[in-house]
Write a protein that holds these residues in place. Structure first.
Motif, mmCIF file in Angstrom:
data_model
loop_
_atom_site.group_PDB
_atom_site.id
_atom_site.type_symbol
_atom_site.label_atom_id
_atom_site.label_comp_id
_atom_site.label_asym_id
_atom_site.label_seq_id
_atom_site.Cartn_x
_atom_site.Cartn_y
_atom_site.Cartn_z
ATOM 1 N N PRO A 1 -62.384 -35.017 25.267
ATOM 2 C CA PRO A 1 -62.185 -34.298 26.538
ATOM 3 C C PRO A 1 -63.274 -34.582 27.565
ATOM 4 C CG PRO A 1 -62.957 -32.794 24.833
ATOM 5 C CD PRO A 1 -62.665 -34.094 24.152
ATOM 6 N N TYR B 1 -54.430 -41.048 30.536
ATOM 7 C CA TYR B 1 -53.359 -40.087 30.251
ATOM 8 C C TYR B 1 -51.961 -40.712 30.231
ATOM 9 C CZ TYR B 1 -50.477 -35.847 30.895
ATOM 10 O OH TYR B 1 -49.541 -34.857 30.790
ATOM 11 N N ARG C 1 -50.413 -33.008 27.286
ATOM 12 C CA ARG C 1 -51.558 -32.286 27.846
ATOM 13 C C ARG C 1 -51.373 -30.782 27.754
ATOM 14 N NH1 ARG C 1 -53.109 -29.830 32.689
ATOM 15 N NH2 ARG C 1 -51.090 -30.209 33.689
ATOM 16 N N GLY D 1 -53.828 -27.908 29.459
ATOM 17 C CA GLY D 1 -55.064 -27.761 30.207
ATOM 18 C C GLY D 1 -55.727 -29.113 30.377
ATOM 19 N N ASP D 2 -56.984 -29.229 29.961
ATOM 20 C CA ASP D 2 -57.689 -30.507 30.038
ATOM 21 C C ASP D 2 -57.666 -31.258 28.713
ATOM 22 O OD1 ASP D 2 -58.387 -30.099 32.696
ATOM 23 O OD2 ASP D 2 -60.254 -29.070 32.183
ATOM 24 N N GLN E 1 -56.861 -22.628 33.692
ATOM 25 C CA GLN E 1 -57.270 -23.473 32.574
ATOM 26 C C GLN E 1 -56.073 -24.131 31.902
ATOM 27 O OE1 GLN E 1 -59.068 -21.346 29.279
ATOM 28 N NE2 GLN E 1 -60.294 -23.123 28.700
ATOM 29 N N GLY F 1 -55.802 -27.188 35.209
ATOM 30 C CA GLY F 1 -56.743 -28.143 34.642
ATOM 31 C C GLY F 1 -57.630 -28.751 35.718
ATOM 32 N N ALA F 2 -58.596 -29.542 35.268
ATOM 33 C CA ALA F 2 -59.594 -30.089 36.186
ATOM 34 C C ALA F 2 -59.248 -31.479 36.695
ATOM 35 C CB ALA F 2 -60.960 -30.128 35.487
ATOM 36 N N TRP F 3 -58.452 -32.253 35.942
ATOM 37 C CA TRP F 3 -58.298 -33.652 36.313
ATOM 38 C C TRP F 3 -56.848 -34.126 36.413
ATOM 39 C CZ3 TRP F 3 -55.391 -35.937 32.666
ATOM 40 C CH2 TRP F 3 -55.444 -35.434 31.360
ATOM 41 N N ALA F 4 -55.901 -33.345 35.958
ATOM 42 C CA ALA F 4 -54.510 -33.806 35.889
ATOM 43 C C ALA F 4 -53.899 -33.961 37.288
ATOM 44 C CB ALA F 4 -53.668 -32.835 35.070
ATOM 45 N N ASP G 1 -46.531 -33.019 35.390
ATOM 46 C CA ASP G 1 -47.525 -34.048 35.653
ATOM 47 C C ASP G 1 -46.851 -35.316 36.141
ATOM 48 O OD1 ASP G 1 -49.622 -32.443 34.916
ATOM 49 O OD2 ASP G 1 -49.868 -33.321 32.914
#
Length: 245
Positions: free
Chosen positions: A37, A46, A56, A58-59, A138, A142-145, A165
């Motif tokens: 992660p 991904y 996926r 969350g992260d 969360q 998520g932070a990056w998706a 996504d």
């Protein structure tokens, strides 16, 4: 493995989570294989991971990795070949008054309220009952998706949200929540149908549906979207009706 960051897997680390309670069969234990992660290449890796049967949450990008159980089968719809069956066409007609729009994956109070109502009605006692704004962010953002929210409304009322996504050549259905008072509309089915239509409009090859579990009440519905491809662990192959993968 080359310099293209989309395909560079050199030094990629995978972790085994160890045994934990199975989220699908409470009497069983499960294990997952998880991509590192903290790897900064996760957004680029991904789409490739999806093609390896990962998904996926969350992260976290994970794939079931249980020793003696192989019930979870990654599945995807080849959107160019999909044709809705009679029941799915009825679902579309039943929801002719529903409007859809794709919005950024940014939480609103309206979405959070709907999410909490859905969890209270559909997953009471399942460990998600107390999800608030932080858990929403969360789990679903998520932070990056590269995620989007597909909203469904009728006469202005928010009925459902399909968290989706966007990958290089596919969409991935992450999670869908809907108004429990409108369960008879078949909003879960409608969400998949509209995600397929979205992928087709953008000329994407597949819609990933996560894991199909033969005979599981909450997961077996995915088989109704035909044709359906299943990941064998080495390759994707088309499932025939009645096939147990």
């Amino acid at each position: 493995m080359g310099t293209d960051p989309k395909h560079d897997t050199e030094g990629l680390r995978l972790f085994d989570t160890g045994a934990h309670s199975c989220g699908y069969w409470p009497e069983r234990t499960a294990r997952d294989l998880v991509l590192d992660p903290h790897d900064p290449r996760l957004p680029q890796l991904y789409p490739l991971a999806l093609s390896w049967g990962f998904r996926r949450s969350g992260d976290i990008v994970y794939r079931p990795h249980c020793g003696s159980c192989h019930a979870c089968v990654a599945v995807r719809v080849p959107v160019a070949d999909f044709v809705p069956d009679r029941s799915q066409r009825r679902c579309l007609r039943r929801n002719a008054d529903v409007e859809m729009r794709v919005v950024p994956a940014q939480r609103t109070d309206e979405q959070l309220a709907l999410y909490q109502r859905y969890l209270a009605a559909r997953h009471r006692g399942g460990g998600m009952d107390d999800h608030g704004a932080a858990e929403f962010e969360q789990f679903l953002v998520g932070a990056w998706a590269n995620g989007r929210f597909l909203e469904f409304r009728a006469h202005g009322q928010l009925l459902a949200v399909a968290v989706t996504d966007r990958a290089d050549d596919a969409l991935s259905a992450v999670y869908t929540f809907y108004d429990p008072d409108h369960a008879r509309r078949g909003l879960g089915t409608l969400a998949v149908l509209q995600q397929i239509a979205w992928a087709r409009r953008e000329q994407l090859a597949h819609l990933y549906l996560g894991y199909w579990i033969d005979g599981h009440r909450k997961m077996d519905y995915k088989r109704r979207f035909q044709p359906l491809e299943a990941f064998t662990g080495r390759e994707w192959r088309r499932m025939e009706p009645g096939d147990d993968a």
